[in-house]
Design an enzyme around this catalytic site. Structure first.
Site, short mmCIF file in Angstrom:
data_model
loop_
_atom_site.label_atom_id
_atom_site.label_comp_id
_atom_site.label_asym_id
_atom_site.label_seq_id
_atom_site.Cartn_x
_atom_site.Cartn_y
_atom_site.Cartn_z
CG HIS A 68 -2.01 -1.11 1.02
ND1 HIS A 68 -2.16 -2.15 1.90
CD2 HIS A 68 -2.92 -1.33 0.04
CE1 HIS A 68 -3.12 -2.95 1.48
NE2 HIS A 68 -3.60 -2.48 0.35
CG ASP A 92 -7.36 -3.95 1.11
OD1 ASP A 92 -6.79 -2.89 1.37
OD2 ASP A 92 -7.14 -4.60 0.07
CD GLU A 112 -13.84 -4.15 -3.68
OE1 GLU A 112 -12.62 -3.94 -3.63
OE2 GLU A 112 -14.35 -5.17 -4.21
CG ASP A 143 -17.46 -3.47 -13.24
OD1 ASP A 143 -16.26 -3.13 -13.19
OD2 ASP A 143 -17.88 -4.35 -14.00
N GLY A 144 -15.64 -0.98 -11.36
CA GLY A 144 -14.73 0.09 -11.75
C GLY A 144 -14.71 0.32 -13.25
CG ASP A 162 -5.45 -1.91 -4.26
OD1 ASP A 162 -4.92 -3.02 -4.47
OD2 ASP A 162 -5.67 -1.46 -3.12
CB SER A 163 -7.24 -4.93 -9.86
OG SER A 163 -6.05 -5.46 -10.37
N1 SAM Z 1 -3.46 -6.15 -2.89
C1 SAM Z 1 -4.25 -7.05 -3.57
C2 SAM Z 1 -3.59 -8.04 -4.49
O1 SAM Z 1 -2.79 -7.70 -5.36
O2 SAM Z 1 -3.90 -9.21 -4.33
C3 SAM Z 1 -5.46 -6.45 -4.12
C4 SAM Z 1 -6.38 -6.22 -3.02
S1 SAM Z 1 -7.91 -5.50 -3.27
C5 SAM Z 1 -8.73 -6.39 -2.01
C6 SAM Z 1 -8.54 -6.06 -4.83
C7 SAM Z 1 -10.02 -5.74 -4.96
O3 SAM Z 1 -10.36 -5.51 -6.33
C8 SAM Z 1 -10.94 -6.88 -4.50
O4 SAM Z 1 -11.57 -6.49 -3.31
C9 SAM Z 1 -11.94 -7.04 -5.65
O5 SAM Z 1 -13.26 -7.25 -5.23
C10 SAM Z 1 -11.75 -5.72 -6.39
N2 SAM Z 1 -12.20 -5.77 -7.79
C11 SAM Z 1 -12.01 -6.76 -8.67
N3 SAM Z 1 -12.58 -6.45 -9.85
C12 SAM Z 1 -13.13 -5.21 -9.71
C13 SAM Z 1 -13.85 -4.34 -10.57
N4 SAM Z 1 -14.12 -4.69 -11.83
N5 SAM Z 1 -14.26 -3.14 -10.09
C14 SAM Z 1 -13.98 -2.78 -8.80
N6 SAM Z 1 -13.31 -3.56 -7.94
C15 SAM Z 1 -12.88 -4.76 -8.39
#
Ligand code: SAM
Length: 291
Positions: A68, A92, A112, A143-144, A162-163
């Site tokens: 982070h 998170d 998110e 959805d981003g 941060d996906s």
């Molecule tokens: N640090 C982490 C890693 O590299 O493993 C990433 C952590 S963060 C929790 C990733 C987040 O992206 C997840 O909570 C997931 O639900 C979110 N996510 C996945 N696809 C997404 C989308 N299309 N739009 C918004 N959020 C999304």
């Protein structure tokens, strides 16, 4: 390879050839199947609490600061005038926590897709989710990819992707259409950073994303950099920095200011020397990216 590890107490992240395992205390603190993915929190012995999505480690309390701090402070301290930030993913809360250390930031929008990730973090990862109720935060569940399509031109100084890994809902966060929209939504001097997987374990994600971003931003404005995160497969992880204008990630750095910030905020990974060193890539990574 992991056959002798008891799956009741070992969490294993990897593929059929390599894996990393963390021993936990046997019970899940949190477990919920969302419409998108299985979200769980474990209590590990060596890394504190661990957030997983579909069995893959998203972050652990012990080493999340490396991820982070580096996805946030590298662009923030290169730019130095960031006011409006968009974070896609990152439910998170760790990325938002780091952004809000910078007092000049006026607003952060977090998009998110999965409310269950936010819920799990709020309940069981208080050090990550500590700023999810902050007055500067606009927290959206959605959805981003859809969000960025509808966002106005030139709105953000910084966009952070941060996906999770490029499967399921995150797949579309790694493609060209999405990053064209990211560039459109950046202000003229805007920056973006994205997590781009491991050069050892997912090298095609890093190379594909680098080539994709070079085709959108000018090639010399795209800079992959590295961070060491023990609980991600292979420990070596990458981010990509891309600039819409000409803010260079290290030539633009005020080292004294960056170091003072790191000390004032008691950061655990980021400092001015690490900012510079992170862009020095091992030869095998350079070769991967020049191929
Ligand atoms: N640090 C982490 C890693 O590299 O493993 C990433 C952590 S963060 C929790 C990733 C987040 O992206 C997840 O909570 C997931 O639900 C979110 N996510 C996945 N696809 C997404 C989308 N299309 N739009 C918004 N959020 C999304």
């Amino acid at each position: 390879m992991v056959a002798n590890l008891d799956t009741q107490t070992w969490l294993t992240d990897g593929d059929k050839n390599i894996a990393f395992s963390i021993r936990h205390q046997g019970k899940r603190l949190f477990q919920q199947q969302s419409p998108y993915q299985l979200v769980e929190v474990f209590e590990s012995y060596a890394y504190g609490r661990v957030l997983t999505v579909d069995g893959l480690v998203m972050c652990t309390e012990a080493d999340e600061h490396a991820y982070h701090e580096m996805i946030v402070h590298v662009p923030m301290l290169a730019h130095r005038q960031v006011r409006k930030v968009l974070v896609i993913g990152g439910g998170d809360g760790g990325t938002v926590r780091e952004i809000l250390r910078h007092p000049k930031v006026e607003s952060v929008t977090l998009v998110e897709i999965d409310a269950v990730v936010i819920e799990a973090s709020r309940q069981y990862l208080p050090t990550l989710s500590s700023t999810l109720n902050h007055e500067k935060l606009n927290l959206l569940i959605g959805d981003g990819i859809e969000y960025i399509q509808q966002a106005s031109d030139e709105t953000f100084d910084l966009i952070i992707v941060d996906s999770s890994d490029p499967i399921g809902p995150a797949q579309g966060l790694f493609n060209k259409d999405f990053f064209l929209q990211v560039k459109r939504c950046l202000r003229p001097n805007g920056l973006m950073t994205a997590q781009s997987e491991s050069p050892w374990f997912h090298s095609e994600s890093l190379t594909d994303l680098t080539h994709c971003l070079r085709s959108i931003f000018e090639g010399d404005r795209v800079h992959p950099y590295l961070v060491f995160i023990p609980t991600y497969p292979t420990g070596m992880w990458s981010f990509i920095y891309a600039a819409k204008g000409d803010i260079h990630p290290w030539q633009n750095l005020d080292r004294a200011q960056a170091q003072a910030f790191a000390e004032r905020e008691s950061l655990q990974y980021y400092n001015a020397d690490v900012h510079l060193a992170a862009f020095s890539l091992p030869t095998f990574v350079r070769k991967l990216l020049s191929a």
